[in-house]
Design an enzyme around this catalytic site. Structure first.
Site, PDB file in Angstrom:
ATOM      1  N   ASP A 231       0.834  -1.205   0.000  1.00 19.14           N
ATOM      2  CA  ASP A 231       0.000   0.000   0.000  1.00 19.14           C
ATOM      3  C   ASP A 231       0.867   1.253   0.000  1.00 19.14           C
ATOM      4  OD1 ASP A 231      -2.656   1.383   2.113  1.00 19.14           O
ATOM      5  OD2 ASP A 231      -2.340   1.437  -0.063  1.00 19.14           O
TER       6      ASP A 231
ATOM      7  N   LYS B 176       2.522   3.461  -5.723  1.00 17.60           N
ATOM      8  CA  LYS B 176       1.963   2.445  -6.652  1.00 17.60           C
ATOM      9  C   LYS B 176       2.969   2.002  -7.709  1.00 17.60           C
ATOM     10  CE  LYS B 176      -1.099   3.326  -3.890  1.00 17.60           C
ATOM     11  NZ  LYS B 176      -1.027   2.559  -2.626  1.00 17.60           N
TER      12      LYS B 176
ATOM     13  N   ASP C  91      -3.265  -2.969  -2.480  1.00 20.69           N
ATOM     14  CA  ASP C  91      -4.342  -1.979  -2.482  1.00 20.69           C
ATOM     15  C   ASP C  91      -4.252  -1.119  -3.746  1.00 20.69           C
ATOM     16  OD1 ASP C  91      -5.301   0.915  -0.470  1.00 20.69           O
ATOM     17  OD2 ASP C  91      -6.537  -0.514  -1.578  1.00 20.69           O
ATOM     18  N   ASN C  92      -5.363  -0.494  -4.142  1.00 22.57           N
ATOM     19  CA  ASN C  92      -5.388   0.542  -5.188  1.00 22.57           C
ATOM     20  C   ASN C  92      -4.996   0.092  -6.581  1.00 22.57           C
ATOM     21  OD1 ASN C  92      -3.810   2.087  -2.555  1.00 22.57           O
ATOM     22  ND2 ASN C  92      -5.874   2.713  -3.144  1.00 22.57           N
TER      23      ASN C  92
ATOM     24  N   GLU D 106     -11.455   4.157  -0.802  1.00 21.41           N
ATOM     25  CA  GLU D 106     -11.863   4.401   0.571  1.00 21.41           C
ATOM     26  C   GLU D 106     -12.710   5.664   0.694  1.00 21.41           C
ATOM     27  OE1 GLU D 106      -8.782   3.692  -0.366  1.00 21.41           O
ATOM     28  OE2 GLU D 106      -7.338   5.200   0.201  1.00 21.41           O
TER      29      GLU D 106
END
Ligand SMILES: CCNc1ncnc2c1ncn2[C@@H]1O[C@H](/C=C/CNC(=O)c2cc(-c3ccc(F)cc3)cc(O)c2O)[C@@H](O)[C@H]1O
Ligand SMILES: [Mg+2]
Length: 214
Positions: free
Chosen positions: A141, A144, A169-170, A199
């Site tokens: 996380d 990226k 994540d993401n 989120e």
């Protein structure tokens, strides 16, 4: 000088959560992000998916890249079996300081080893510094564009074993296209996408779970 958002988040935890109660710390942060200021915590919807994967894996060795304020650190650490520790890496000292206080407020400091520095420098040192052979579970996380170089570093450093689970994540927003392409096309990983939302918003996002096949 004006406080920072992480500092205001910490204040909200100290004001609204119960010391030693991880659930109340998680709720206080989610409430703060929904009602006061958005912040890049994995959040409650993706957080529930994270919880289910951690529970399923029941890991003995855990690594998190990108502590930020410690929200996902608390979510993961509260589910670990007694005696299991989580290593979390964070290279921004201000964020690391807030995270340390939020993790301590949740009463989880004995289950968490916070390490300050960059994953690029720290990953090759982990085996020796923390007497770890391989990780059962890794949560990505952080930046990226670092997901792909860091997963390759895990492979090079022999930190993955048959069955190691990586959860990122993401992968949609902000997105990690090169990472996705790699784990979804490599014969060495079995990947699955968990659709959700960014989120505290209605924007599409999700988590990618990749199992290392050895
Ligand atoms: C050099 C890479 N190695 C690193 N090693 C250790 N810590 C690192 C590293 N990179 C970044 N960090 C830390 O991880 C955190 C960075 C996380 C980056 N996350 C995002 O950019 C992010 C961004 C969004 C987002 C989504 C939509 C938006 F409109 C705006 C933001 C949502 C998220 O859930 C995110 O995770 C910080 O605490 C940073 O200091
Ligand atoms: Mg994130």
């Amino acid at each position: 000088t004006r406080s920072t958002r992480p500092q205001r988040m910490l204040k909200a935890v100290q004001k609204n959560a119960t010391k030693g109660n991880p659930e109340s710390v998680i709720s206080a942060i989610d409430y703060f992000c929904k009602n006061s200021e958005w912040a890049m915590n994995v959040g409650d919807e993706k957080g529930s998916i994270l919880d289910s994967v951690v529970t399923e894996v029941n890991p003995s060795t855990v690594l998190e890249l990108g502590t930020y304020c410690g929200y996902s650190t608390v979510r993961i650490a509260r589910l670990l079996s007694p005696g299991t520790k989580l290593i979390t890496l964070e290279f921004n000292p201000a964020y690391a300081t807030v995270a340390r206080q939020i993790i301590a407020y949740a009463g989880l400091q004995d289950k968490v080893t916070q390490v300050e520095g960059s994953s690029a420098d720290l990953i090759p040192q982990i085996k020796e510094r923390f007497s770890i052979t391989t990780f059962d579970f890794i949560f990505l996380d952080h930046w990226k564009d670092r997901y792909l170089p860091d997963i390759k570093l895990f492979e090079e450093c022999g930190l993955l074993r048959k069955g190691s689970v990586l959860l990122a994540d993401n992968v949609i927003c902000p997105g990690a296209p090169e990472y996705l392409e790699y784990v979804r096309n490599s014969p060495r990983y079995e990947s699955r996408y968990y659709p959700a939302h960014l989120e505290y918003t209605k924007v599409e996002d999700g988590l990618e779970k990749s199992v290392f096949l050895g």
